[in-house]
Structure formats: C-alpha cells, structure tokens
Motif scaffolding. Structure first.
Motif, PDB file in Angstrom:
ATOM      1  N   ASP A  13      -1.282  19.900 -61.249  1.00 30.83           N
ATOM      2  CA  ASP A  13      -2.231  21.009 -61.223  1.00 30.83           C
ATOM      3  C   ASP A  13      -3.238  20.850 -60.089  1.00 30.83           C
ATOM      4  O   ASP A  13      -3.689  19.732 -59.788  1.00 30.83           O
ATOM      5  N   PHE A  14      -3.604  21.994 -59.492  1.00 28.03           N
ATOM      6  CA  PHE A  14      -4.633  22.030 -58.456  1.00 28.03           C
ATOM      7  C   PHE A  14      -5.674  23.073 -58.860  1.00 28.03           C
ATOM      8  O   PHE A  14      -5.359  24.261 -58.980  1.00 28.03           O
ATOM      9  N   ALA A  15      -6.889  22.610 -59.093  1.00 32.08           N
ATOM     10  CA  ALA A  15      -7.968  23.508 -59.492  1.00 32.08           C
ATOM     11  C   ALA A  15      -8.334  24.444 -58.348  1.00 32.08           C
ATOM     12  O   ALA A  15      -7.994  24.200 -57.183  1.00 32.08           O
ATOM     13  N   ALA A  16      -9.032  25.518 -58.686  1.00 29.35           N
ATOM     14  CA  ALA A  16      -9.483  26.460 -57.665  1.00 29.35           C
ATOM     15  C   ALA A  16     -10.272  25.718 -56.592  1.00 29.35           C
ATOM     16  O   ALA A  16     -11.166  24.927 -56.893  1.00 29.35           O
ATOM     17  N   GLY A  17      -9.910  25.936 -55.333  1.00 27.93           N
ATOM     18  CA  GLY A  17     -10.597  25.314 -54.212  1.00 27.93           C
ATOM     19  C   GLY A  17     -10.085  23.939 -53.822  1.00 27.93           C
ATOM     20  O   GLY A  17     -10.506  23.385 -52.800  1.00 27.93           O
ATOM     21  N   ALA A  18      -9.174  23.377 -54.620  1.00 24.62           N
ATOM     22  CA  ALA A  18      -8.719  22.004 -54.370  1.00 24.62           C
ATOM     23  C   ALA A  18      -7.776  21.916 -53.178  1.00 24.62           C
ATOM     24  O   ALA A  18      -6.943  22.788 -52.944  1.00 24.62           O
ATOM     25  N   LYS A  19      -7.921  20.823 -52.438  1.00 22.60           N
ATOM     26  CA  LYS A  19      -7.002  20.443 -51.371  1.00 22.60           C
ATOM     27  C   LYS A  19      -6.426  19.091 -51.742  1.00 22.60           C
ATOM     28  O   LYS A  19      -7.130  18.252 -52.309  1.00 22.60           O
ATOM     29  N   GLY A  20      -5.169  18.844 -51.408  1.00 30.94           N
ATOM     30  CA  GLY A  20      -4.647  17.519 -51.705  1.00 30.94           C
ATOM     31  C   GLY A  20      -3.172  17.382 -51.428  1.00 30.94           C
ATOM     32  O   GLY A  20      -2.473  18.368 -51.149  1.00 30.94           O
ATOM     33  N   ASN A  21      -2.698  16.145 -51.517  1.00 29.53           N
ATOM     34  CA  ASN A  21      -1.286  15.851 -51.331  1.00 29.53           C
ATOM     35  C   ASN A  21      -0.544  15.961 -52.658  1.00 29.53           C
ATOM     36  O   ASN A  21      -1.109  15.666 -53.722  1.00 29.53           O
ATOM     37  N   LEU A  22       0.697  16.374 -52.604  1.00 32.70           N
ATOM     38  CA  LEU A  22       1.541  16.331 -53.791  1.00 32.70           C
ATOM     39  C   LEU A  22       1.809  14.873 -54.146  1.00 32.70           C
ATOM     40  O   LEU A  22       1.912  14.012 -53.262  1.00 32.70           O
ATOM     41  N   ASN A  23       1.895  14.589 -55.448  1.00 30.90           N
ATOM     42  CA  ASN A  23       2.126  13.204 -55.858  1.00 30.90           C
ATOM     43  C   ASN A  23       3.546  12.760 -55.507  1.00 30.90           C
ATOM     44  O   ASN A  23       4.365  13.557 -55.024  1.00 30.90           O
ATOM     45  N   SER A  24       3.843  11.489 -55.759  1.00 29.34           N
ATOM     46  CA  SER A  24       5.124  10.927 -55.327  1.00 29.34           C
ATOM     47  C   SER A  24       6.317  11.589 -56.002  1.00 29.34           C
ATOM     48  O   SER A  24       7.419  11.610 -55.449  1.00 29.34           O
ATOM     49  N   THR A  25       6.109  12.148 -57.194  1.00 27.43           N
ATOM     50  CA  THR A  25       7.203  12.837 -57.889  1.00 27.43           C
ATOM     51  C   THR A  25       7.504  14.186 -57.254  1.00 27.43           C
ATOM     52  O   THR A  25       8.667  14.583 -57.133  1.00 27.43           O
TER      53      THR A  25
ATOM     54  N   TYR B 259       3.717  21.716 -44.862  1.00 31.81           N
ATOM     55  CA  TYR B 259       4.927  20.931 -44.624  1.00 31.81           C
ATOM     56  C   TYR B 259       4.627  19.436 -44.583  1.00 31.81           C
ATOM     57  O   TYR B 259       5.418  18.623 -45.059  1.00 31.81           O
ATOM     58  N   ASN B 260       3.475  19.073 -44.037  1.00 29.92           N
ATOM     59  CA  ASN B 260       3.103  17.657 -43.931  1.00 29.92           C
ATOM     60  C   ASN B 260       1.986  17.297 -44.900  1.00 29.92           C
ATOM     61  O   ASN B 260       1.305  18.171 -45.451  1.00 29.92           O
ATOM     62  N   SER B 261       1.785  16.010 -45.095  1.00 23.38           N
ATOM     63  CA  SER B 261       0.670  15.525 -45.903  1.00 23.38           C
ATOM     64  C   SER B 261      -0.654  15.841 -45.218  1.00 23.38           C
ATOM     65  O   SER B 261      -0.694  16.167 -44.021  1.00 23.38           O
ATOM     66  N   ASP B 262      -1.734  15.750 -46.002  1.00 22.82           N
ATOM     67  CA  ASP B 262      -3.099  15.935 -45.489  1.00 22.82           C
ATOM     68  C   ASP B 262      -3.304  17.299 -44.846  1.00 22.82           C
ATOM     69  O   ASP B 262      -4.030  17.444 -43.858  1.00 22.82           O
ATOM     70  N   ASN B 263      -2.628  18.308 -45.409  1.00 27.69           N
ATOM     71  CA  ASN B 263      -2.784  19.699 -44.966  1.00 27.69           C
ATOM     72  C   ASN B 263      -2.497  19.875 -43.483  1.00 27.69           C
ATOM     73  O   ASN B 263      -3.231  20.540 -42.752  1.00 27.69           O
ATOM     74  N   GLU B 264      -1.403  19.273 -43.064  1.00 28.18           N
ATOM     75  CA  GLU B 264      -0.940  19.392 -41.686  1.00 28.18           C
ATOM     76  C   GLU B 264       0.427  20.072 -41.670  1.00 28.18           C
ATOM     77  O   GLU B 264       1.122  20.161 -42.677  1.00 28.18           O
ATOM     78  N   GLY B 265       0.800  20.543 -40.487  1.00 26.12           N
ATOM     79  CA  GLY B 265       2.093  21.184 -40.325  1.00 26.12           C
ATOM     80  C   GLY B 265       2.060  22.655 -40.691  1.00 26.12           C
ATOM     81  O   GLY B 265       1.001  23.239 -40.951  1.00 26.12           O
ATOM     82  N   SER B 266       3.218  23.272 -40.716  1.00 25.70           N
ATOM     83  CA  SER B 266       3.328  24.701 -40.981  1.00 25.70           C
ATOM     84  C   SER B 266       2.887  25.039 -42.402  1.00 25.70           C
ATOM     85  O   SER B 266       3.014  24.223 -43.322  1.00 25.70           O
ATOM     86  N   ILE B 267       2.378  26.261 -42.568  1.00 24.79           N
ATOM     87  CA  ILE B 267       1.832  26.735 -43.841  1.00 24.79           C
ATOM     88  C   ILE B 267       2.711  27.840 -44.420  1.00 24.79           C
ATOM     89  O   ILE B 267       3.247  28.681 -43.693  1.00 24.79           O
ATOM     90  N   SER B 268       2.840  27.831 -45.746  1.00 26.05           N
ATOM     91  CA  SER B 268       3.432  28.954 -46.471  1.00 26.05           C
ATOM     92  C   SER B 268       2.394  29.413 -47.484  1.00 26.05           C
ATOM     93  O   SER B 268       1.966  28.628 -48.336  1.00 26.05           O
ATOM     94  N   ASP B 269       1.951  30.661 -47.380  1.00 31.16           N
ATOM     95  CA  ASP B 269       0.829  31.148 -48.184  1.00 31.16           C
ATOM     96  C   ASP B 269       1.296  32.152 -49.237  1.00 31.16           C
ATOM     97  O   ASP B 269       2.197  32.953 -49.001  1.00 31.16           O
ATOM     98  N   PHE B 270       0.642  32.103 -50.418  1.00 36.08           N
ATOM     99  CA  PHE B 270       1.047  32.919 -51.562  1.00 36.08           C
ATOM    100  C   PHE B 270      -0.184  33.487 -52.273  1.00 36.08           C
ATOM    101  O   PHE B 270      -1.237  32.862 -52.306  1.00 36.08           O
ATOM    102  N   THR B 271       0.006  34.647 -52.895  1.00 36.53           N
ATOM    103  CA  THR B 271      -1.062  35.251 -53.693  1.00 36.53           C
ATOM    104  C   THR B 271      -0.698  35.337 -55.171  1.00 36.53           C
ATOM    105  O   THR B 271      -1.466  35.870 -55.968  1.00 36.53           O
ATOM    106  N   GLY B 272       0.468  34.818 -55.558  1.00 38.81           N
ATOM    107  CA  GLY B 272       0.891  34.872 -56.955  1.00 38.81           C
ATOM    108  C   GLY B 272       1.927  33.815 -57.262  1.00 38.81           C
ATOM    109  O   GLY B 272       2.327  33.024 -56.396  1.00 38.81           O
ATOM    110  N   SER B 273       2.377  33.792 -58.508  1.00 36.16           N
ATOM    111  CA  SER B 273       3.351  32.810 -58.974  1.00 36.16           C
ATOM    112  C   SER B 273       4.734  33.095 -58.393  1.00 36.16           C
ATOM    113  O   SER B 273       5.121  34.250 -58.217  1.00 36.16           O
TER     114      SER B 273
END
Length: 294
Positions: free
Chosen positions: A113-125, A45-59
């Motif tokens: 795109d986020f490669a396998a293992g990547a952590k990061g913020n969504l861009n401004s768009t 929910y928040n930047s820098d991998n903070e806040g509540s999480i929603s987890d998925f195993t597929g598209s």
C-alpha cells in the motif's frame, strides 16, 4: 498610434498575460502522458522514482503483457514504451487516496500500500512483479485467495454463470491447481462428507453448517482430507481438502465448487440441467464475511 496597431498591442499583452497565468497554474491529472501530475498514481521503471513514468487516474485490474494493448511507460527515460506489467520498480502516489499494488492481476496476491502523497520503491516481492493496482482498496479478501491461502487461484464460473452448460449454477467455481490446499471459508460443524473419486461419476462433498449465520457452505469436487468427519468443528481457514477433480471429467477441469445454502444442509443444490435456482445470490453473504467474489 492607430486603432489597428493599438488593438494588436493589446492583444499581444493579453496573450502574454494568459501565457503567464497558464504557466503558473499547477499541473492536474489529465490523459496518460508520462508526466506524474497532481491526482495521479505513477509507476516508475527504475528505483528511486527514476526512469520512464506510467501515470494513472484509476484502478487497473490487468496491465496487459503485450503491445499494442498493454499499459506502457510513456515518459522519457529508461523503459519508455515497455509494458508496465512486471517492470515497475518505484511509485509516486499523487492522488488523495491510498493505492495498493498487487503481485497478480485482478487485485490478487501479495500487495503493498502507498498512502496519498507517498513516494517509494516497491518491496522485494513486488519489484518487477507488479500486475495490477487499486485505488481505495477494499479490506475484503478475494475468495480465490482465501480458499487456497496463496495466489494463483481464480473464479472460473460465477453464481448463475453458466454460458454453455444447461441449467443454473448454484455456486462459485474457483480453480488453482490439482493438489492445492483447500481452506474453509467459514467456521462451522461438518454435516456431511463424501470422498468421491476422480472422474465424472465420483462427486465429493464437504458440507459445513454455521448455526449463528444459519448458513451451510458446501465444497464440491475436492479430495477431502481423511481427518474431516461429520460432527467435526471446523475453524475458518482450516485445511479441509485438496483441489481435485472428483465428479469432473478430466484433471484439466479441476476446481472447487463453493456453494452457500440457507439453513442446515448436507448436499448441494442441483445445477446442471436444472432451470431453477434454489439458492440466493451469495454476494451479500460473502461480503459480510469479508470476501470479494474474485
């Protein structure tokens, strides 16, 4: 020590050992529980991998926008219980595949795109403008995006997709909004142009023949650009028309009918009230040209 007590002690020891082993084992992807386990792709929910999480195993092609049917943030922290659509700010891709986050539903529009293992913020768009995500995204472009070269288009009727109209649909209908630029999906030479007019009696046509593919791509119901003429060489992506309702009963039903025909052609096949398909299913053709039928 009696036998019963010995068994009890042994059982307790086994339980402790089992508990220790369970505690030591790494977490792995399971049901969506708000914990970012190995093998999952997680929205925060928040930047820098903070806040509540929603987890998925597929598209997921559409997160949904309202409870109780939407995909929501499940983990503890800010945002818990909110629908994830247009609410995510960062991600952690703990899967072993690239995951693509899209601005629009149905894997369309701008993406990151986020490669396998990547952590990061969504861009401004995409920050707080996320509508779908895709594991191992295709390198193909959706037809609905390529036709208009912008997001917001959608397939409104697929090939042979009539449900209430009598006949067999010989093409694919794609709609965005009246006046949207219509781009050529395949290069070629113009073999026929009819301007038409708005309303059910004014069908327009642009036919573009590609000799190397021996295919003609035909666009119906548009407002052809005045500079498009028979004999012109058209490049892929060139603007050839505006979305309109030439040959359609009302502006609310405006769309572009895109049809693939074998050989050099000038006109579309009859669809309405015709029980026979003249054209082959175009899926393999569009895929070969780098497009998804979406």
């Amino acid at each position: 020590m009696n036998i019963r007590k010995s068994l009890a002690v042994a059982g307790a020891a086994l339980a402790v050992a089992t508990s220790a082993l369970s505690f030591a084992a790494p977490a792995s992807a399971a049901a969506r529980d708000g914990v970012c386990d190995s093998g999952e792709f997680c929205l925060y929910y928040n930047s820098d991998n903070e806040g509540s999480i929603s987890d998925f195993t597929g598209s997921i092609d559409d997160y949904g926008a309202e409870q109780p049917s939407c995909y929501d943030f499940k983990g503890a922290g800010s945002g818990k219980g909110l629908c994830v659509k247009n609410e995510a700010a960062s991600v952690w891709n703990r899967s072993d595949e690239t995951v693509r986050v899209y601005f629009n539903s149905n894997f369309a529009g701008s993406y990151q795109d986020f490669a396998a293992g990547a952590k990061g913020n969504l861009n401004s768009t995409l920050k707080n403008n996320n509508a779908s995500h895709q594991f191992s995204p295709s390198s193909r472009t959706n037809l609905s995006y390529a036709l208009y070269q912008t997001s917001g288009g959608s397939v409104t009727c697929g090939f042979d997709g009539y449900t209430t109209t009598p006949g067999r649909h010989e093409g694919i209908d794609i709609a965005r909004s009246v006046g949207s630029d219509v781009h050529a999906l395949v290069a070629g030479t113009v073999t026929y142009v009819a301007q038409g007019s708005t309303g059910s009696g004014g069908l327009s046509t642009i036919a573009v023949y590609n000799s190397s593919l021996n295919k003609t791509v035909i666009y119906l119901h548009t407002a052809p650009r005045s500079g498009v003429s028979v004999g012109d060489s058209i490049s892929r992506g060139q603007i050839i028309a505006d979305e309109s309702w030439h040959g359609v009963s009302s502006s609310s039903a405006a769309h572009t009918h895109v049809e693939v025909r074998n050989g050099r052609q000038t006109h579309a096949s009859l669809s309405v009230n015709d029980p026979t398909l003249d054209n082959p299913d175009p899926t393999s053709f569009w895929n070969s040209q780098g497009y998804n039928e979406k």
